[in-house]
Design an enzyme around this catalytic site. Structure first.
Site, PDB file in Angstrom:
ATOM      1  CG  HIS A  61     -33.902  71.358  25.337  1.00  0.00           C
ATOM      2  ND1 HIS A  61     -33.709  70.328  26.231  1.00  0.00           N
ATOM      3  CD2 HIS A  61     -34.305  72.428  26.082  1.00  0.00           C
ATOM      4  CE1 HIS A  61     -33.980  70.750  27.457  1.00  0.00           C
ATOM      5  NE2 HIS A  61     -34.347  72.013  27.388  1.00  0.00           N
ATOM      6  CG  HIS A  73     -36.753  72.996  30.201  1.00  0.00           C
ATOM      7  ND1 HIS A  73     -35.549  73.404  29.673  1.00  0.00           N
ATOM      8  CD2 HIS A  73     -37.104  73.976  31.076  1.00  0.00           C
ATOM      9  CE1 HIS A  73     -35.205  74.566  30.187  1.00  0.00           C
ATOM     10  NE2 HIS A  73     -36.127  74.937  31.045  1.00  0.00           N
ATOM     11  CB  CYS A 162     -34.832  67.237  27.712  1.00  0.00           C
ATOM     12  SG  CYS A 162     -34.092  67.185  26.058  1.00  0.00           S
TER      13      CYS A 162
END
Length: 232
Positions: A61, A73, A162
Site C-alpha cells: 500500500h 492515499h 493506490c
C-alpha cells in the site's frame, strides 16, 4: 478509441474472481499488515512529497506524505456511497467498509495520520524510486498533485489503485507494477489456447464429478472461454 466489450467483460470478471478467490489480496489497503496503530514512527524523517510504502499480506500500500503527520492515499470505502457525513467517513476505514467499496468501485483519496496509514507495518520511504528507476518530480509538486486529487474517485484493483495514484503524483505517469504483473499472467494464458481449453475442461469436470455448485465453478468455465475467443 472504442472499448472492446468482450475485453471489458473479462476484465470485470477477472477483478471479481481476484477478489472472491482470495480475500487476503485486499491487504493492498486493509489494516492488519502490521502490529497495530500504537507503534511510534519517526515522522520527523519524512519530507513533504515523500512516497510512503507499507507491506500488506500479498500487496503493498502506498501514500504521499503531506507533512504534519498527514498521508494522502487512495482507499476504497462503501460508506462514501451511503452518506455525506464526514464525521463518519473520516474514521479509519475498516474491512467492513473496504471490501464492499472494492466490489462497488467506490473510493476516495483521503488524508490519515501516519499511524492510521501504516497500522503498525514498517514504512519504506521513496522505495519506488529505486524499483521503477523513474525520475521523480520535486517533492513540493508531488505533494501539490496529491492535494489536488483529494476527494472521491473510482476504484479498480487493475486500473486505478493506490499505486497508480502515487506514481502519478511522483512521476507524472500512472504506473502499477503490481497490476502489470497480473497483466503478464493473463497474457500468458491468452497466448496458450491449450491452457484455456484445459482450464475449461477442468471447470466442467469439477461440476460433474466433484459436486461443485455451478455458480462456484462458473468462473473456471467463463474466463477460459472468453480468453479463448479473444486469443485469435
Amino acid at each position: 478509441m472504442m472499448k472492446n466489450p468482450m475485453m471489458e467483460a473479462v476484465s470485470l470478471l477477472l477483478e471479481k474472481l481476484l477478489l472472491i478467490s482470495n480475500f487476503k489480496l485486499l491487504g493492498v489497503c486493509a489494516p492488519g499488515g502490521g502490529t497495530g496503530r500504537n507503534r511510534p514512527y519517526e515522522i520527523s524523517s519524512f519530507l513533504r512529497g515523500d512516497v510512503l510504502e507499507v507491506s500488506r499480506t500479498h500487496f503493498t500500500h502506498y501514500g504521499i506524505y503531506l507533512g504534519n503527520n498527514r498521508v494522502a492515499h487512495l482507499m476504497p470505502d462503501i460508506l462514501l456511497a451511503l452518506t455525506n457525513d464526514k464525521g463518519r467517513t473520516q474514521k479509519v476505514v475498516s474491512n467492513k467498509r473496504l471490501i464492499p467499496g472494492v466490489i462497488c468501485k467506490v473510493a476516495s483519496i483521503r488524508v490519515d495520520t501516519v499511524e492510521d496509514f501504516a497500522y503498525g507495518a514498517d514504512i519504506l520511504v521513496n522505495h519506488l524510486d529505486e524499483t521503477l528507476k523513474q525520475k521523480s518530480l520535486h517533492n513540493e509538486e508531488v505533494a501539490c498533485r496529491a492535494e489536488q486529487q483529494l476527494g472521491l474517485t473510482p476504484y479498480s484493483l487493475l486500473w486505478n489503485n493506490c499505486e497508480h495514484f502515487v506514481t502519478y503524483c511522483r512521476y507524472g505517469a500512472r504506473i502499477s507494477p503490481q497490476a502489470e504483473k497480473f497483466y503478464e499472467t493473463v497474457k500468458i494464458i491468452i497466448r496458450d489456447q491449450r491452457s484455456c481449453l484445459a482450464s475449461a475442461v477442468l471447470g466442467l469436470l469439477s461440476i460433474v464429478y466433484a459436486g461443485l455448485a455451478p455458480y462456484t465453478a462458473l468462473p473456471a468455465l467463463y474466463i477460459p472461454f472468453c480468453l479463448w475467443m479473444m486469443s485469435g
